[in-house]
Scaffold this motif. Structure first.
Motif, PDB file in Angstrom:
ATOM      1  N   VAL A 106       0.845  -1.047   0.186  1.00 21.08           N
ATOM      2  CA  VAL A 106      -0.100  -0.089   0.029  1.00 21.08           C
ATOM      3  C   VAL A 106       0.677   1.141   0.100  1.00 21.08           C
ATOM      4  N   ALA A 107       1.725   1.501   0.802  1.00 27.13           N
ATOM      5  CA  ALA A 107       2.835   2.797   1.013  1.00 27.13           C
ATOM      6  C   ALA A 107       3.360   2.879  -0.441  1.00 27.13           C
ATOM      7  N   LEU A 108       4.172   1.871  -1.022  1.00 24.34           N
ATOM      8  CA  LEU A 108       5.179   1.950  -2.377  1.00 24.34           C
ATOM      9  C   LEU A 108       3.600   2.218  -3.215  1.00 24.34           C
ATOM     10  N   ALA A 109       2.345   1.631  -3.553  1.00 21.39           N
ATOM     11  CA  ALA A 109       1.067   2.307  -4.587  1.00 21.39           C
ATOM     12  C   ALA A 109       1.518   3.856  -4.293  1.00 21.39           C
ATOM     13  N   ILE A 110       0.484   4.203  -2.920  1.00 19.68           N
ATOM     14  CA  ILE A 110       0.024   5.856  -2.721  1.00 19.68           C
ATOM     15  C   ILE A 110       1.465   6.573  -3.028  1.00 19.68           C
ATOM     16  N   ALA A 111       2.795   6.328  -3.234  1.00 17.42           N
ATOM     17  CA  ALA A 111       3.528   6.748  -2.966  1.00 17.42           C
ATOM     18  C   ALA A 111       4.033   8.624  -3.318  1.00 17.42           C
ATOM     19  N   GLU A 112       3.559   8.144  -4.857  1.00 15.56           N
ATOM     20  CA  GLU A 112       3.680   9.177  -5.799  1.00 15.56           C
ATOM     21  C   GLU A 112       2.095  10.398  -4.998  1.00 15.56           C
ATOM     22  N   ASN A 113       1.183  10.037  -4.198  1.00 11.13           N
ATOM     23  CA  ASN A 113       0.184  10.630  -4.064  1.00 11.13           C
ATOM     24  C   ASN A 113       0.300  11.710  -2.603  1.00 11.13           C
ATOM     25  N   LYS A 114       0.720  13.240  -2.741  1.00  9.17           N
ATOM     26  CA  LYS A 114       0.663  13.095  -1.757  1.00  9.17           C
ATOM     27  C   LYS A 114      -0.706  13.596  -0.467  1.00  9.17           C
ATOM     28  N   THR A 115      -1.780  13.794  -1.670  1.00  8.04           N
ATOM     29  CA  THR A 115      -3.086  13.202  -0.276  1.00  8.04           C
ATOM     30  C   THR A 115      -3.882  11.607   0.531  1.00  8.04           C
ATOM     31  N   PHE A 116      -2.639  10.668  -0.724  1.00  8.53           N
ATOM     32  CA  PHE A 116      -2.601   9.498   0.235  1.00  8.53           C
ATOM     33  C   PHE A 116      -1.847   9.124   1.252  1.00  8.53           C
ATOM     34  N   THR A 117      -1.898   8.483   2.519  1.00  4.61           N
ATOM     35  CA  THR A 117      -1.241   8.311   3.702  1.00  4.61           C
ATOM     36  C   THR A 117      -2.014   7.074   4.131  1.00  4.61           C
ATOM     37  N   CYS A 118      -0.748   6.063   4.324  1.00  7.49           N
ATOM     38  CA  CYS A 118      -0.941   4.907   5.247  1.00  7.49           C
ATOM     39  C   CYS A 118      -0.868   4.692   6.462  1.00  7.49           C
ATOM     40  N   SER A 119      -2.416   4.492   7.477  1.00 12.42           N
ATOM     41  CA  SER A 119      -1.853   3.881   9.008  1.00 12.42           C
ATOM     42  C   SER A 119      -1.393   2.907   9.412  1.00 12.42           C
ATOM     43  N   ARG A 120      -0.628   3.049  10.688  1.00 10.53           N
ATOM     44  CA  ARG A 120      -0.728   1.416  10.721  1.00 10.53           C
ATOM     45  C   ARG A 120      -0.952   0.882  11.464  1.00 10.53           C
ATOM     46  N   LEU A 121      -2.634   1.466  12.137  1.00  8.68           N
ATOM     47  CA  LEU A 121      -3.649   1.946  13.464  1.00  8.68           C
ATOM     48  C   LEU A 121      -4.476   0.334  13.611  1.00  8.68           C
ATOM     49  N   GLU A 122      -5.047  -0.450  12.622  1.00  8.33           N
ATOM     50  CA  GLU A 122      -5.525  -1.747  12.093  1.00  8.33           C
ATOM     51  C   GLU A 122      -4.342  -3.218  12.040  1.00  8.33           C
ATOM     52  N   LEU A 123      -2.758  -2.684  11.269  1.00  7.51           N
ATOM     53  CA  LEU A 123      -1.436  -3.794  11.705  1.00  7.51           C
ATOM     54  C   LEU A 123      -1.635  -3.907  12.462  1.00  7.51           C
ATOM     55  N   GLU A 124      -1.172  -3.230  13.644  1.00 10.11           N
ATOM     56  CA  GLU A 124      -0.992  -3.137  15.831  1.00 10.11           C
ATOM     57  C   GLU A 124      -1.909  -3.638  16.287  1.00 10.11           C
ATOM     58  N   ARG A 125      -3.550  -4.402  15.681  1.00  9.42           N
ATOM     59  CA  ARG A 125      -4.274  -4.581  16.157  1.00  9.42           C
ATOM     60  C   ARG A 125      -3.894  -5.927  16.637  1.00  9.42           C
ATOM     61  N   SER A 126      -3.790  -6.940  17.433  1.00  7.87           N
ATOM     62  CA  SER A 126      -4.473  -7.870  17.117  1.00  7.87           C
ATOM     63  C   SER A 126      -5.619  -8.531  17.596  1.00  7.87           C
ATOM     64  N   GLY A 127      -5.591  -9.781  16.547  1.00  7.68           N
ATOM     65  CA  GLY A 127      -7.226  -9.826  16.537  1.00  7.68           C
ATOM     66  C   GLY A 127      -8.043  -8.813  14.617  1.00  7.68           C
ATOM     67  N   PRO A 128      -9.781  -9.534  14.601  1.00 12.00           N
ATOM     68  CA  PRO A 128     -10.500  -8.708  13.437  1.00 12.00           C
ATOM     69  C   PRO A 128      -9.796  -7.177  13.745  1.00 12.00           C
ATOM     70  N   SER A 129     -10.170  -6.001  12.614  1.00 16.48           N
ATOM     71  CA  SER A 129     -10.480  -4.756  13.003  1.00 16.48           C
ATOM     72  C   SER A 129     -11.338  -4.468  12.810  1.00 16.48           C
ATOM     73  N   TYR A 130     -12.245  -3.960  13.709  1.00 13.50           N
ATOM     74  CA  TYR A 130     -13.675  -3.193  12.873  1.00 13.50           C
ATOM     75  C   TYR A 130     -14.112  -2.238  13.231  1.00 13.50           C
ATOM     76  N   THR A 131     -14.620  -1.504  12.026  1.00  5.28           N
ATOM     77  CA  THR A 131     -14.919  -0.174  11.758  1.00  5.28           C
ATOM     78  C   THR A 131     -14.452   0.853  12.686  1.00  5.28           C
ATOM     79  N   ALA A 132     -15.676   0.512  13.774  1.00  4.78           N
ATOM     80  CA  ALA A 132     -16.588   1.553  15.099  1.00  4.78           C
ATOM     81  C   ALA A 132     -15.363   1.706  16.033  1.00  4.78           C
ATOM     82  N   ASP A 133     -14.381   0.759  15.970  1.00  4.95           N
ATOM     83  CA  ASP A 133     -13.339   0.739  16.900  1.00  4.95           C
ATOM     84  C   ASP A 133     -12.518   1.911  16.417  1.00  4.95           C
ATOM     85  N   THR A 134     -12.162   1.639  14.806  1.00  4.92           N
ATOM     86  CA  THR A 134     -11.300   2.773  14.509  1.00  4.92           C
ATOM     87  C   THR A 134     -11.290   3.675  14.562  1.00  4.92           C
ATOM     88  N   LEU A 135     -12.639   4.194  14.194  1.00  5.85           N
ATOM     89  CA  LEU A 135     -13.590   5.258  14.341  1.00  5.85           C
ATOM     90  C   LEU A 135     -13.480   5.985  15.554  1.00  5.85           C
TER      91      LEU A 135
END
Ligand code: ATP
Ligand code: MG
Length: 211
Positions: A73-102
């Motif tokens: 993902v980081a490589l795919a968006i590298a040239e777009n200044k308005t796109f970033t990626c976050s490790r938030l859900e990556l660092e959660r153990s178990g499935p990620s629920y949208t409600a928790d992220t929000l």
């Protein structure tokens, strides 16, 4: 569901309109990127944050290592200044629920107006998301069309003012299709960014039949 808003004019305010896009991104493809770009432009989003999850709520097929999915993902968006990626859900153990992220973004950035970008396929299952009411309280949903999915006439979110449909030219492209092509030795050129294709080849991803 609200009608398409297209390139509507939004008054200039100090508001921070932030798009969030969750998913397994296994791997990221041009369907994801085109959907995010269309949402960013149509809703004048300041930024789109991609959130690759460590473990999908509904696992599907061979799942590449989370760090590799994140780096694609980081490589795919590298040239777009308005796109970033976050490790938030990556660092959660178990499935990620949208409600928790929000909830996390709402608490850490109370001045952000959150827009959760999702494909039509995912939102058709909205009733089975965890805490759907909480999701709609914390964010507006930007639902991007995704062939071949269509909105059924009785769709419960139709008319909800916090749900907006974004019509795109529509890329009928999925990570499942990419994995399938890789496994059978077919080309994925022009379906994923070149650096994503290079990573898949270098790391020898998606060779096992697990669909
Ligand atoms: P898989 O086939 O493994 O489910 P996917 O292509 O659906 O992969 P996900 O990581 O599951 O990718 O999707 C993340 C988000 O991107 C979801 O909200 C999904 O609906 C959306 N999405 C994926 N592909 C497209 C597409 N071609 N057009 C619009 N939205 C898409
Ligand atoms: Mg999917």
């Amino acid at each position: 569901m609200n009608s398409t808003i297209g390139k509507r004019k939004v008054p200039v305010t100090a508001e921070h309109r932030i798009g969030l896009m969750g998913g397994a991104f296994n791997p990221v493809h041009y369907g994801h990127l085109a959907a995010a770009e269309e949402a960013r432009e149509s809703f004048l989003l300041e930024r789109v944050i991609f959130l690759p999850c460590s473990q999908p709520v509904w696992p599907k097929g061979e799942l590449a290592d989370a760090e590799i999915r994140f780096s694609m993902v980081a490589l795919a968006i590298a040239e777009n200044k308005t796109f970033t990626c976050s490790r938030l859900e990556l660092e959660r153990s178990g499935p990620s629920y949208t409600a928790d992220t929000l909830r996390f973004f709402h608490a850490s950035h109370p001045d952000w107006r959150l827009f959760f970008i999702t494909g039509l396929d995912a939102v058709l299952e909205f009733g089975s998301w965890r805490d759907p009411e909480g999701v709609l309280e914390l964010a507006e949903l930007l639902v991007v069309t995704r062939p071949p999915y269509q909105i059924p006439p009785s769709f419960p979110l139709s008319g909800n003012l916090r749900v907006h449909l974004i019509r795109t030219p529509g890329l009928a492209l999925s990570s499942s299709e990419i994995r399938d092509r890789v496994r059978s030795g077919r080309s994925i050129r022009y379906l994923v960014p070149p650096l994503v294709a290079a990573t898949i080849a270098k790391e020898n991803l998606y060779q096992e039949r697990k669909e």
